[in-house]
Design an enzyme around this catalytic site. Structure first.
Site, PDB file in Angstrom:
ATOM      1  CD  GLU A  54      -3.375  -0.385   1.855  1.00 43.84           C
ATOM      2  OE1 GLU A  54      -4.217   0.420   1.403  1.00 43.84           O
ATOM      3  OE2 GLU A  54      -3.434  -0.865   2.998  1.00 43.84           O
ATOM      4  CG  ASN A  56      -6.321  -7.766   3.377  1.00 45.80           C
ATOM      5  OD1 ASN A  56      -6.698  -7.278   4.452  1.00 45.80           O
ATOM      6  ND2 ASN A  56      -6.098  -7.025   2.305  1.00 45.80           N
ATOM      7  CE1 TYR A  88      -3.499  -4.161   0.795  1.00 46.17           C
ATOM      8  CE2 TYR A  88      -3.669  -3.080  -1.352  1.00 46.17           C
ATOM      9  CZ  TYR A  88      -4.137  -3.280  -0.070  1.00 46.17           C
ATOM     10  OH  TYR A  88      -5.254  -2.608   0.359  1.00 46.17           O
ATOM     11  CG  ASP A 125      -2.331  -6.355   4.106  1.00 47.33           C
ATOM     12  OD1 ASP A 125      -2.937  -7.341   4.560  1.00 47.33           O
ATOM     13  OD2 ASP A 125      -2.859  -5.229   4.000  1.00 47.33           O
TER      14      ASP A 125
END
Length: 379
Positions: A85, A229, A187, A227
């Site tokens: 990000e 998630n 990401y 990340d």
């Protein structure tokens, strides 16, 4: 997923490791000639210290928290920094193909932003690194990989698909191959709350592509960070029942396994388990930290006001090929929820100046937690 995290100092987060010179002449020939080592202890070694960070806008962090960021990098001194990000748009004019490997600079605002990034990367300690970008068309997503200049990757690619150097949509991947291992920085798309193209369906497609990626035969072990998630187990969230029952008002998913907080639905967790099994991958943090650490064991924290206050998830990882486990030294999280600021402020009132200085230094604010990995490998 918006984050409310600040950095936390850890003593002895990294220890200097020495790795013997590689003896694989063929692999060495495939890479560019390495730069001369700075000292004998570090001669001819491969990276062994890694840091991952969801910056939630690297540009914003450089504008508001540059000194804190520089200080943290200087202190941890990682060989590789994987960032997610970055939220810096790719180069290219509106309506034209974008160069996802370079920063936009075709407007006055874009040029000013690029100068901020360029200046930061021209100053120590970031000037010690080479950077590879994979950027989105706008201020969304994007990843970056910083590698110390003493190390020379065999190759850098930007897609989960084999045989292509195209970038992923939204710049979600940087894949670096070294002589003895590969490092994947991702990401991962958020699951969302609905069964549509930007929600469940997008995440399902991504997870299937990841299954294909880890199932492809490779002679080199993998380090997968970033990340991701997803919170794999109940221990990876602060309030399991809360997250399991979370729902979007007025909407019920068609399948019960898709019910819950994005990142903690049964469907996502089952697919993640399958990924770990198929790729023979191990969660390095959970391997070393068997118990839940409420203050420093999560990487996402809910908004400090409202029903998500105090709710936390661990969604950032360093996953390792199992064969690397004997060389794993540490895997840590350098951050805690921003709501801790209130507690620290209360504790600091009426105490000595020395305590207040320590308290102020501990409140360097970041929107994401840093995760770090250290391992030693004998070539």
């Amino acid at each position: 997923m918006k984050r409310f995290f600040q950095s936390v100092e850890r003593d002895q987060s990294f220890k200097k490791m020495t790795i013997k010179p590689p003896n694989d002449a063929a692999a060495g020939a495939a890479a560019a000639a390495p730069e001369p080592p700075v000292d004998g202890d570090d001669a001819w070694r491969e990276p062994s210290k890694f840091m991952s960070w969801n910056a939630n806008s690297l540009l914003l962090r450089l504008k508001k928290n540059r000194e804190e960021l520089m200080g943290l990098v200087q202190r941890l001194d990682p060989d590789i920094i994987a960032i997610q990000e970055v939220r810096i748009p790719a180069a290219g004019r509106k309506g034209e193909p974008k160069n996802q490997g370079d920063i936009k600079d075709d407007t006055n605002v874009a040029r000013e932003d690029k100068q901020i990034v360029t200046r930061a990367f021209s100053a120590l300690p970031l000037s010690n690194y080479r950077v590879w970008w994979s950027l989105s068309e706008n201020k969304y997503g994007g990843t970056a990989l910083l590698v110390k200049k003493r190390f020379n990757p065999v190759s850098i690619t930007f897609s989960l698909d084999a045989g292509t150097n195209k970038h992923e949509t939204d710049g979600r991947v940087v894949l670096a191959e070294f002589q003895s291992f590969s490092l994947l920085n991702t990401y991962v798309p958020n699951n969302g709350w609905k069964d549509d193209e930007q929600g469940f369906q997008r995440r399902q497609k991504w997870d299937q592509r990841m299954l294909d990626f880890v199932s492809r035969s490779s002679k080199k072990p993998l380090i997968w960070c970033g990340d991701l998630n997803v919170s794999h187990e109940e221990i990876d969230v602060s309030h399991p029942q809360f997250f399991q029952n979370a729902r979007l008002p007025g909407y019920m998913p068609p399948n019960s396994e898709d019910l819950g907080q994005p990142g903690f639905t049964a469907a996502e967790r089952q697919r993640f388990s399958k990924l770990l099994k198929l790729g023979d991958l191990v969660d390095s943090y959970r391997w070393l930290h068997k118990e839940q650490e409420f203050d420093c064991g999560f990487t996402w924290s809910g908004h400090p006001v409202g029903k998500y206050h105090g709710k936390r998830m661990r969604i950032d990882y360093f996953l390792l090929s199992r064969q690397l486990l004997p060389h794993l030294t540490s895997s840590d999280i350098h951050g805690h929820g921003i709501e801790m600021e209130e507690k620290l402020e209360i504790c600091a009132k009426g105490v000595t100046d020395t305590c207040r200085i320590l308290w102020e230094r501990s409140l360097s604010y970041y929107n994401g937690a840093f995760t770090s990995l250290l391992f030693s490998r004998q070539a």
